[in-house]
Design an enzyme around this catalytic site. Structure first.
Site, PDB file in Angstrom:
ATOM      1  N   ASP A  15       4.903 -14.409  59.209  1.00 22.40           N
ATOM      2  CA  ASP A  15       5.824 -15.511  59.545  1.00 22.40           C
ATOM      3  C   ASP A  15       6.544 -15.819  58.228  1.00 22.40           C
ATOM      4  O   ASP A  15       6.593 -14.953  57.330  1.00 22.40           O
ATOM      5  CB  ASP A  15       5.050 -16.733  60.074  1.00 22.40           C
ATOM      6  CG  ASP A  15       5.964 -17.792  60.688  1.00 22.40           C
ATOM      7  OD1 ASP A  15       6.449 -17.591  61.813  1.00 22.40           O
ATOM      8  OD2 ASP A  15       6.215 -18.835  60.035  1.00 22.40           O
ATOM      9  N   LYS A  43      -2.116 -19.790  65.068  1.00 20.89           N
ATOM     10  CA  LYS A  43      -1.217 -19.742  63.907  1.00 20.89           C
ATOM     11  C   LYS A  43      -2.057 -20.113  62.685  1.00 20.89           C
ATOM     12  O   LYS A  43      -3.080 -20.787  62.805  1.00 20.89           O
ATOM     13  CB  LYS A  43      -0.071 -20.751  64.074  1.00 20.89           C
ATOM     14  CG  LYS A  43       1.143 -20.440  63.226  1.00 20.89           C
ATOM     15  CD  LYS A  43       2.079 -19.456  63.909  1.00 20.89           C
ATOM     16  CE  LYS A  43       3.219 -19.050  62.996  1.00 20.89           C
ATOM     17  NZ  LYS A  43       4.216 -18.231  63.711  1.00 20.89           N
TER      18      LYS A  43
END
Ligand code: NDP
Length: 450
Positions: free
Chosen positions: A165, A125
């Site tokens: 995201d 991430k």
């Protein structure tokens, strides 16, 4: 103190300033401890100690200029947590709340989610504390270019493939892809969520929301229920929430609530496709606030509260809750109010949207609960399908991608049921954690100590 508690304490000491990461590790450890300690091989290889330590963290400066020529400095990150089963894969988040602990939680969660998809993807991430809200397109472009001018050296189609995201949608992916291509002189599938005419997969924008509702359907079917005429509350008004709402409406459910970080709207008559299109216009085109919905359609608007707080305060009856905004948005008090108001199923579109006491309450009351790593895995699964199409230099049709997405969600559901069933209840948290963990743990074992 038990061995398990000692282990969690060790993680807490090492990461004391990272509460979300500790919360997420605790949940996994609680679920997998018995299967882990039951395996001499896994214990001897110290898989659990190794799996909670990221393989690599990259932190970098991002300097950019606004439209007035003023210089700004943000911090960029990429957490490459685990690549035992495939290249690192996970989204980029642009939001002022981004810090290392938050990204470590999201990357850790991603390892097990990606494992559940059955596709070969490791966990990662990244992102930045940059806030795209209120910035012009040119400012967002300059930021994205500056961000990629460092990130490009750490990623690649066989190394690490970022996606979107919170705060990173098609616009931001486009700017970052453009910069990568320019620097590397290489047109390759280094990011997913690309535009459909330049390497993106059909259904990728819809995939998280659609996949969530396919997973929800599987949960309901096993419990002998369906979506028809069920009252559904959805939090958020972004990518995940919009397409979850679209699929719920298509399948006959009644979506009565949405929210953004400013306010909640309640439309008791339910959203239809025209109303949802208006929501998409407000949030995606105007980049406005959800309360503008009430300017056009009869709705109650509550400022400063999210969907779950409003349900708690007003005792609104809902059958199904789909938290699709952000982590820890739904707490124990909210869970109590949902149960009191007849909610029998919660499925997470967001990552870790429930606090631990909320999850505990749902499990104690045998409410169906699909955690994010299973229920929202349709996004990364379709990213995996985008990578496959890029490698093949071929595009599947909408119907083909949708069918594969449904199949993957079914397989995730089956894995949860396999490892989580007992006493007439499917504990999807336990099932998802054990299934996701075992595949990665065995891959690490087979690859030796590295
Ligand atoms: P978006 O940025 O598109 O939308 C997020 C939405 O949630 C926005 O409407 C935002 O409001 C709202 N929101 C954020 N924080 C709060 C808060 N504290 N209270 C109320 N509303 C809030 O992001 P996504 O839809 O892509 O992501 C939502 C969740 O889904 C995240 O947890 C993300 O990690 C997860 N997810 C995303 C994936 C992806 O590929 N995009 C994949 C899998 C999971 P506002 O408009 O005011 O900012």
């Amino acid at each position: 103190m038990s061995e398990k508690e000692k282990f969690i304490e060790m993680v807490e000491k090492k990461n004391s300033d990272q509460p979300e990461f500790i919360q997420c590790v605790r949940e996994i450890v609680e679920s997998v401890w018995d299967v882990y300690t039951g395996s001499e091989k896994l214990k001897k290889a110290r898989i659990l100690e190794r799996i909670v330590e990221p393989e690599r963290i990259i932190i970098f400066r991002v300097s950019w200029q606004d439209d007035a020529g003023d210089v700004h400095v943000n911090r960029g990150y990429r957490v490459q947590f685990n690549n035992a089963i495939g290249p690192y894969k996970g989204g980029l988040r642009f939001h002022p709340s981004v810090n290392l602990g938050l990204l470590k939680f999201l990357a850790f969660e991603q390892i097990f989610k990606n494992s559940l998809t059955t596709l070969p993807m490791g966990g990662a991430k990244g992102g930045s504390d940059f806030d795209p809200k209120g910035k012009s397109d040119n400012e967002v472009m300059r930021f994205c270019h500056a961000f990629m001018s460092e990130l490009y050296r750490h990623i690649g189609p066989n190394t690490d493939v970022p996606a979107g995201d919170i705060g990173v949608g098609a616009r931001e992916i486009g700017y970052m892809f453009g910069k990568y291509k320019k620097i590397k002189n290489d047109f390759t599938g280094v990011l997913t969520g690309k535009g459909a005419t330049w390497g993106g997969s059909l259904i990728r924008p819809e995939a998280i929301g659609y996949g969530l509702v396919y997973f929800l359907q599987d949960m309901l079917e096993l419990a002998g229920k369906d979506l028809k005429d069920k009252i559904v509350a959805i939090s958020g008004a972004g990518n995940v929430a919009q397409y979850a709402a679209e699929k719920v409406i298509q399948l006959g459910g009644k979506v009565i609530m949405l929210c953004d970080s400013d306010s909640t709207v309640i439309d008791e008559s339910g959203l239809d496709s025209e109303k949802l299109e208006h929501v998409m216009h407000i949030k995606n085109v105007k980049r406005g606030r959800i309360k503008e919905y009430a300017d056009k359609y009869p709705a109650v608007c509550v400022t400063g509260k999210n969907v779950w707080e409003v349900i708690s305060e007003k005792n609104i009856k809902v059958d199904i809750a789909l938290p699709c905004a952000t982590q820890n948005e739904l707490n124990g008090e909210n869970a109590k109010a949902l149960i009191k108001n007849g909610c029998f199923c919660v499925a997470a579109g967001a990552n870790m949207p429930l606090t631990p006491d909320a999850v505990a309450l749902l499990r104690e009351n045998k409410i169906l609960y699909g955690p994010g790593k299973a229920a929202n895995a349709g996004g990364v699964a379709t990213s995996g399908l985008e990578m496959t199409q890029n490698s093949m230099r071929f595009n599947w049709t909408r119907e083909e991608v949708d069918a594969k997405l449904k199949e993957i969600m079914k397989s995730i559901h089956a894995q949860c049921v396999k490892y989580g069933s007992g006493g007439g209840y499917v504990d999807y948290v336990k099932g998802a954690n054990i299934a996701g963990f075992m595949k990665v743990a065995n891959a690490m074992l087979e690859q030796g100590v590295c």
